[in-house]
Design an enzyme around this catalytic site. Structure first.
Site, PDB file in Angstrom:
ATOM      1  N   ASN A   1      36.192  39.734  26.629  1.00 21.89           N
ATOM      2  CA  ASN A   1      37.421  40.311  27.154  1.00 21.89           C
ATOM      3  C   ASN A   1      38.522  39.265  27.091  1.00 21.89           C
ATOM      4  O   ASN A   1      38.269  38.076  27.301  1.00 21.89           O
ATOM      5  CB  ASN A   1      37.247  40.749  28.610  1.00 21.89           C
ATOM      6  CG  ASN A   1      36.438  42.014  28.752  1.00 21.89           C
ATOM      7  OD1 ASN A   1      36.315  42.806  27.822  1.00 21.89           O
ATOM      8  ND2 ASN A   1      35.882  42.229  29.928  1.00 21.89           N
TER       9      ASN A   1
ATOM     10  N   ARG B   1      32.041  45.873  25.549  1.00 19.18           N
ATOM     11  CA  ARG B   1      31.386  44.665  25.031  1.00 19.18           C
ATOM     12  C   ARG B   1      29.889  44.885  24.867  1.00 19.18           C
ATOM     13  O   ARG B   1      29.299  44.478  23.860  1.00 19.18           O
ATOM     14  CB  ARG B   1      31.630  43.466  25.955  1.00 19.18           C
ATOM     15  CG  ARG B   1      33.061  42.976  25.930  1.00 19.18           C
ATOM     16  CD  ARG B   1      33.256  41.804  26.865  1.00 19.18           C
ATOM     17  NE  ARG B   1      32.857  42.184  28.215  1.00 19.18           N
ATOM     18  CZ  ARG B   1      32.461  41.344  29.158  1.00 19.18           C
ATOM     19  NH1 ARG B   1      32.390  40.054  28.915  1.00 19.18           N
ATOM     20  NH2 ARG B   1      32.133  41.771  30.356  1.00 19.18           N
TER      21      ARG B   1
END
Length: 94
Positions: A40, A22
């Site tokens: 996520n 990320r």
């Protein structure tokens, strides 16, 4: 050349959690001046929503498929549609 703004909605699977995916995706999105989010998912995948120029959306899709993306990307399911303009910046959602 077109000024069309597009929206990328992607689900990335593989080893993409716990490896900085990320963070590096947000960094790449910032580099490309994309706006949106990355998060996520409970199933171990990562969800990406990014809006920007057609060229920049294409660039991040290519980056996701490349070996430069962190972790081990096994698959990228994505759709491209018209942008909604709902984002002011790019954010990592915890």
């Amino acid at each position: 050349m077109t000024d069309e703004t597009l929206r990328l909605t992607a689900r990335i699977t593989g080893v993409v959690q716990g490896v900085g995916f990320r963070y590096w995706t947000a960094r790449k999105a910032d580099e490309l001046l994309l706006k949106g989010t990355v998060r996520n998912s409970a199933d171990g995948s990562v969800e990406l929503v990014a809006e920007g120029s057609a060229a920049d959306v294409d660039s991040i899709v290519k980056w996701l498929h490349s070996s430069r993306a962190p972790g081990r990307v096994e698959n990228v399911d994505f759709q491209v549609s018209d942008a909604t303009g709902e984002f002011d910046d790019f954010r990592i959602i915890d």
